[in-house]
Design a protein around this motif. Sequence first.
Motif, short mmCIF file in Angstrom:
data_model
loop_
_atom_site.label_atom_id
_atom_site.label_comp_id
_atom_site.label_asym_id
_atom_site.label_seq_id
_atom_site.Cartn_x
_atom_site.Cartn_y
_atom_site.Cartn_z
N CYS A 58 180.99 71.24 42.44
CA CYS A 58 182.19 71.50 41.63
C CYS A 58 182.90 72.69 42.25
O CYS A 58 182.27 73.57 42.83
CB CYS A 58 181.81 71.88 40.20
SG CYS A 58 181.00 70.54 39.31
N ARG A 60 184.67 74.71 40.30
CA ARG A 60 184.43 75.75 39.29
C ARG A 60 183.15 75.35 38.54
O ARG A 60 182.85 74.17 38.38
CB ARG A 60 185.59 75.82 38.31
CG ARG A 60 185.86 74.47 37.64
CD ARG A 60 187.00 74.54 36.67
NE ARG A 60 187.30 73.22 36.12
CZ ARG A 60 188.30 72.98 35.29
NH1 ARG A 60 189.07 73.98 34.91
NH2 ARG A 60 188.52 71.78 34.83
N LEU A 61 182.42 76.36 38.09
CA LEU A 61 181.21 76.06 37.34
C LEU A 61 181.43 76.46 35.88
O LEU A 61 181.36 77.63 35.53
CB LEU A 61 180.01 76.80 37.94
CG LEU A 61 179.59 76.29 39.32
CD1 LEU A 61 178.47 77.13 39.90
CD2 LEU A 61 179.17 74.83 39.28
N CYS A 62 181.77 75.47 35.08
CA CYS A 62 182.09 75.74 33.67
C CYS A 62 180.82 76.23 32.96
O CYS A 62 179.74 75.70 33.19
CB CYS A 62 182.61 74.48 33.00
SG CYS A 62 183.80 73.60 34.02
N PHE A 64 179.73 76.09 29.91
CA PHE A 64 179.05 75.29 28.88
C PHE A 64 178.18 74.20 29.49
O PHE A 64 177.32 73.63 28.83
CB PHE A 64 180.08 74.62 27.95
CG PHE A 64 180.85 73.51 28.63
CD1 PHE A 64 181.98 73.79 29.36
CD2 PHE A 64 180.40 72.21 28.55
CE1 PHE A 64 182.66 72.78 30.03
CE2 PHE A 64 181.09 71.18 29.20
CZ PHE A 64 182.22 71.49 29.94
N CYS A 65 178.41 73.91 30.77
CA CYS A 65 177.90 72.67 31.35
C CYS A 65 176.47 72.84 31.86
O CYS A 65 176.16 73.80 32.56
CB CYS A 65 178.82 72.26 32.50
SG CYS A 65 178.22 70.85 33.42
N THR A 69 174.70 70.80 39.32
CA THR A 69 175.81 70.91 40.26
C THR A 69 175.82 72.30 40.86
O THR A 69 175.17 73.21 40.36
CB THR A 69 177.14 70.59 39.53
OG1 THR A 69 178.19 70.57 40.48
CG2 THR A 69 177.45 71.59 38.43
N GLY A 110 178.47 67.01 38.38
CA GLY A 110 179.37 67.42 39.45
C GLY A 110 180.78 66.83 39.28
O GLY A 110 181.15 66.33 38.24
N THR A 111 181.53 66.95 40.35
CA THR A 111 182.92 66.51 40.34
C THR A 111 183.14 65.50 41.47
O THR A 111 183.46 65.89 42.60
CB THR A 111 183.88 67.72 40.52
OG1 THR A 111 183.55 68.73 39.57
CG2 THR A 111 185.32 67.30 40.34
N ASP A 144 187.51 65.31 36.79
CA ASP A 144 188.00 66.61 36.38
C ASP A 144 189.49 66.59 36.69
O ASP A 144 189.88 66.57 37.87
CB ASP A 144 187.29 67.72 37.18
CG ASP A 144 187.82 69.10 36.83
OD1 ASP A 144 188.87 69.18 36.14
OD2 ASP A 144 187.21 70.10 37.25
N ARG A 181 186.42 77.17 31.24
CA ARG A 181 187.04 75.94 31.74
C ARG A 181 188.48 75.88 31.24
O ARG A 181 188.77 75.46 30.13
CB ARG A 181 186.28 74.72 31.23
CG ARG A 181 186.85 73.42 31.79
CD ARG A 181 186.20 72.22 31.16
NE ARG A 181 186.85 70.99 31.56
CZ ARG A 181 186.43 70.20 32.55
NH1 ARG A 181 185.38 70.53 33.25
NH2 ARG A 181 187.08 69.10 32.85
S1 SF4 Z 1 180.36 69.03 36.16
FE1 SF4 Z 1 182.39 69.22 35.21
S2 SF4 Z 1 182.00 70.40 33.37
FE2 SF4 Z 1 180.22 70.67 34.71
S3 SF4 Z 1 180.62 72.52 35.90
FE3 SF4 Z 1 181.39 70.81 37.09
S4 SF4 Z 1 183.58 70.63 36.53
FE4 SF4 Z 1 182.59 71.90 34.96
#
Ligand code: SF4
Length: 448
Positions: A58, A60-62, A64-65, A69, A110-111, A144, A181
């Motif tokens: 990813c 960015r690393l949100c 909450f997730c 990843t 992941g993304t 995303d 996010r």
């Molecule tokens: S998988 Fe999606 S929600 Fe989770 S960190 Fe990556 S972009 Fe953010």
Amino acid sequence: MTQDALRSALLDARVPRYTSYPPANRFSGAVGPETVEAWMADLPACADVSLYVHVPFCRRLCWFCACRTQGTRTVAPLAAWLDTLEAEVALVAERLPAGLRTSALHLGGGTPTLLSSEQITRLGSVLAPILNADAETEVAVEIDPCELDEARLDALKALGLSRASIGVQDFDPVVQAAIGREQSAEVTGQAVRWLRERGIGGINFDLLYGLPHQTEARLAATLDEALRHRPDRVALFGYAHVPWVSRRQRLIPEEALPGAEERLALSALARARLLEAGYVAIGIDHFALPEDSLAVAARERRLHRNFQGYTTDGALALIGLGPSAISRYPGGHAQNAPATGAWTEAIRAGRLATLRGHAISPREAMIGDVIERLMCDGRVDLAALARRHDAPLERLLLPAEEAMARLPGVARIEGTELVVADFAYARLLAAAYDGGLPGDSGRFSLAS
Ligand code: SF4
């Protein structure tokens, strides 16, 4: 048990989501590459299998997730990942019987949309040795919206894209800032427009309740914005705060998290708004327009549950590719090494990257079927399952009676069917049927 006691058990219980049975916390090193090779070889030629590809990056690393990843600012790791994936596909292709049909391909992470359009096109060639798709094959991707452009969508469309799941969570800027996010309503709307312009009709929104600073007013505004786009499906999950599993969640301001009662109110509000808007409730946490294939499958009791949640895909096996990907075979489950480095090392050494798994015993196959039906239909015909598993009815009925004794009011017996009183209790009932007392483990997320 009184309704109040039941409600409090629901609030306090930490139970698995039962996206697999047994749940992944029971996997062990007893299953390795050799077991998986035997499971692959045992698949009947011409069977339907689905493929899951895990893109473990990813931008960015949100916070909450809890997904597996890692952050990257460049495309270089994606190129190396694709090279290793090509080698993994070659290893898998050598071991699978010929003639398998691909019923579904799911790109998750992941993304996945971090892959450039050229890399997406290459992904199609990389998968070609095991991809045997036809007009019925469902191709789905997790999107995303902040990592998307039209060239990528064109490349995905060329791969056969038919469904897209868009991560939304909450549109409110205060909530977004508290979960790390940021994603404008405009960018989400643009993703929906681009998908629909390409005739990709199956759109899912992921929404979360129970987030920091989320109030009923904020969640109602999020639902208004989401419903403006009329997604075909909505997955409404309760935010699972498990900082002991996901270190990123330590950045979430715990004091801003809604309490148990507020979580229930948020969940009830979202549910009511979705039902009012004409969606049909599916299982424990999904909603779909009545004509969507998930709603049709639910009506016809053809739903299944897999690692991505509810699905119409009834494939005999699910083959997971990429780091941390989980596969399911008739013989059991297997998970690849979660770290990209360890996965790469195994594949480059010419062996499958299986790190752990679980071989399913006949008893577990039976319990797994009971739990899948409870999670999908809210009811299960124990006599029909007993016949299918060539077992006496008592073997399935006894744990049901024990579960009902432990959790009075949660379920009832109708003829030979075990029926959950409300889908909200399905996870609790499943856990009780499985022999675990609800609330006895701190490792799982709240059942509400
Ligand atoms: S998988 Fe999606 S929600 Fe989770 S960190 Fe990556 S972009 Fe953010």
